[in-house]
Every structure is written in structure tokens, then in C-alpha cells.
Design a protein around this motif. Structure first.
Motif, short mmCIF file in Angstrom:
data_model
loop_
_atom_site.label_atom_id
_atom_site.label_comp_id
_atom_site.label_asym_id
_atom_site.label_seq_id
_atom_site.Cartn_x
_atom_site.Cartn_y
_atom_site.Cartn_z
N VAL A 166 -5.79 -3.47 -3.16
CA VAL A 166 -6.23 -2.16 -2.73
C VAL A 166 -6.81 -1.47 -3.96
O VAL A 166 -6.15 -1.36 -5.00
CB VAL A 166 -5.07 -1.34 -2.14
CG1 VAL A 166 -5.55 0.06 -1.78
CG2 VAL A 166 -4.49 -2.04 -0.91
N ASP B 28 0.87 -1.17 0.00
CA ASP B 28 0.00 0.00 0.00
C ASP B 28 0.90 1.22 0.00
O ASP B 28 1.25 1.76 1.04
CB ASP B 28 -0.90 -0.04 1.24
CG ASP B 28 -1.89 1.11 1.31
OD1 ASP B 28 -1.93 1.90 0.35
OD2 ASP B 28 -2.60 1.22 2.32
N VAL C 298 -9.75 -1.91 0.82
CA VAL C 298 -9.04 -3.17 0.69
C VAL C 298 -10.07 -4.24 0.35
O VAL C 298 -11.09 -4.38 1.04
CB VAL C 298 -8.30 -3.53 1.99
CG1 VAL C 298 -7.69 -4.93 1.90
CG2 VAL C 298 -7.22 -2.50 2.29
#
Length: 312
Positions: free
Chosen positions: A197, A149, A202
Motif C-alpha cells: 500500500v 492496511d 494498492v
């Protein structure tokens, strides 16, 4: 549909009348690489690299391999067996390499699940030298999907045994549970499995429950209220988005299928066993290219990396 067996053989997919006119379809499907099932090379995960190459995690060979655009396969590392030879990995027993990820810097990371502390967790694969453990995870976890991420400078990891998603700093360090929502829990075998993501959330698949779950990311990076977005996908493994809104391509391991999941949660099959699907494990989309791995871990004996053209 024609069975795909040799490099360069293509199959044209015919879209059924029930498919929305705006849905993506596939064409020009071919096998890019075959792997050695006898040596444990059951292809499990995909990380895309610039130029058309990919990096793949192999179970139970405990390997990370690179597949060049021409299909040449090179082993990047083979993880050692844990002391005593293993056999204590949650759910699967034997130690396995599962998820792989590539940072924007080019650094490669992968997951090793061994059933032992000090070995289980996120490993970094340097450009030279041996891999090193950067994020330890508890011995009772079965880390499966690994996502970077970037905006929040963290790793996210699904835990199929515990039905959780873990987070850890991208620079390495201690992992904490990001979500333990009941929608991620296993129901006898594998819970949370694949993960991406996408659009402020998510998304995770649950193999036992045959679902895809969306968990919003809160302003402070935490987990919001989970929502089941698709059902009826028993044995789902990894998945990816096609860049057409919330449309998804998903690997259905137990059924040997690649399916399209529409934004409304309905789904239809694009590839099946007749097209060479054998224990389909992972999907990665880049532009109009779709990479699909077959682990041949539940059916067949021909693990492959396949490449298809995405038609929008």
C-alpha cells in the motif's frame, strides 16, 4: 561484481551511465543468514521488526522463522500437514507458508495455503501458544502476499491462483474480494504476487505478465481503475518502495535478480546471480537498509537473507 558467499563479505555496486542521477543505488551488501534448503527452508517473505530483526515465511518447510540482527535463526512455528499429507494446494501442490506481516502491536500474522478449507487463510501467531486461523480463505485460493492496511483496519491478500486481492477485517472474520481486475490474472501459472500500500493505492506485481499494477483506493476503501505502471519484469515476485516517490526495488525470482524500477516504469539490475541471488523472492526497505530473501527454489541451493545499504 564479486560473488557473495560468506557472512560479512561486501560488494560495491557500480551504477551504469543509463541510470538517472537521482536514482537510488546499493552498497555494503552482505549475507545476514543462511537457511537449510534440505529442510525446505526456501525463504519467501519478509516482515520487519524493531531493532533490525525480521520475520520470514518459509516454503515448503511450512515455517515462520525470526532472524535476529546478528543473523541467528529461530523457528517460531511449523504448520502441520493437512489430513492426507497435502498435495492439493493450487498451483504449487504442496502446502506452503507464504506472506508474513507484523501489526503495530507486535502481533505476527502469516498465510498458510493448503488446498483445504479450514486451514487455508490468515493465521495469527500469538506470543505464546499455537497459531490460530483468524481469516479463512477458500480452498481454491493460493494466498501469497499479506499486507496490513492500518488506516482501514484490514488485511489485504493477493491470490496468485485466482488473480485477485482479498480483504478482511483486522480483527478477523470473513474475507471478500477487493479487486479481481484482469491485470491481476495469471497467464498459465502465477498472477498477483507481491503487494504494497503506497500513496493512496494498492500496488501488486503479476509474475506471469511481468508487470506492476497500481489500483487506487477509493474514498470508501474500494478499488478504483487499475493501471499498469511497469512491464518487462517476467517472474517478478515481491517488491518494496525506497521512499523516493514511486521508485521500487523488485525481486525477480526466475532471473535471480534484484532490480530498481524507476517512477517512469523503466528498470535496471542492481544484483544478479554473480552477487549471490538465487531465486530472489522478497524485498523490504527500512530507512537505508534493504533486506532481500533468496528462496533458491528455482535455481541454486543456498537460500539466504541478505542485507544491503541503500544510497539515495
Amino acid at each position: 561484481m564479486k560473488t557473495i558467499r560468506t557472512l560479512g563479505l561486501a560488494a560495491l555496486l557500480v551504477v551504469g551511465t543509463a541510470v538517472p542521477a537521482s536514482a537510488s543505488s546499493l552498497g555494503e551488501v552482505r549475507v545476514l543468514a543462511h537457511f537449510d534448503r534440505a529442510a525446505g527452508q526456501a525463504a519467501e517473505s519478509i516482515a520487519l521488526e524493531p531493532g533490525g530483526g525480521v520475520v520470514i515465511g518459509m516454503i515448503p518447510a511450512r515455517q515462520v522463522v525470526r532472524v535476529a540482527p546478528d543473523g541467528a535463526v529461530a523457528v517460531l512455528t511449523t504448520m502441520p500437514l493437512p489430513p492426507g499429507g497435502g498435495g492439493t494446494t493450487p498451483v504449487v501442490g504442496d502446502p506452503v507458508v507464504t506472506g508474513v506481516a507484523r501489526a503495530d502491536s507486535g502481533t505476527l500474522y502469516f498465510l498458510y495455503s493448503s488446498g483445504q478449507g479450514g486451514l487455508t487463510g490468515i493465521w495469527q501467531l500469538p506470543r505464546s501458544g499455537a497459531p490460530r486461523l483468524v481469516v479463512p480463505l477458500p480452498a481454491d485460493t493460493m494466498p501469497n502476499a499479506l499486507v496490513i492496511d492500518g488506516p482501514r483496519k484490514r488485511f489485504l491478500v493477493t491470490d496468485s491462483a485466482g488473480g485477485r486481492i482479498w480483504q478482511a477485517p483486522l480483527g478477523g472474520g470473513r474475507a471478500t474480494v477487493w479487486s479481481a481486475d484482469p491485470t491481476l490474472a495469471p497467464n498459465g501459472f502465477f498472477g498477483a504476487n507481491g503487494m504494497k500500500v503506497h500513496d493512496g493505492a494498492v500496488w501488486a506485481s503479476n509474475s506471469d505478465r511481468g508487470t506492476i499494477v497500481r489500483i487506487p483506493v477509493t474514498r470508501d476503501g474500494g478499488s478504483g481503475r487499475a493501471e499498469v505502471r511497469a512491464t518487462g519484469l517476467a517472474g517478478i515476485d515481491d517488491f518494496d518502495f525506497t521512499d523516493r516517490g514511486d521508485e521500487i526495488l523488485a525481486a525477480i525470482n526466475q532471473a535471480n535478480e534484484l532490480v530498481r524500477v524507476n517512477a517512469n516504469g523503466t528498470h535496471d539490475t542492481l544484483l544478479d546471480a554473480g552477487d549471490g541471488m538465487q531465486g530472489t523472492t522478497a524485498v523490504a526497505v527500512r530507512g537505508d537498509r534493504v533486506y532481500v530473501t533468496n528462496g533458491a527454489n528455482l535455481a541454486g541451493d543456498d537460500p539466504t537473507l541478505m542485507l544491503a545499504r541503500l544510497r539515495r
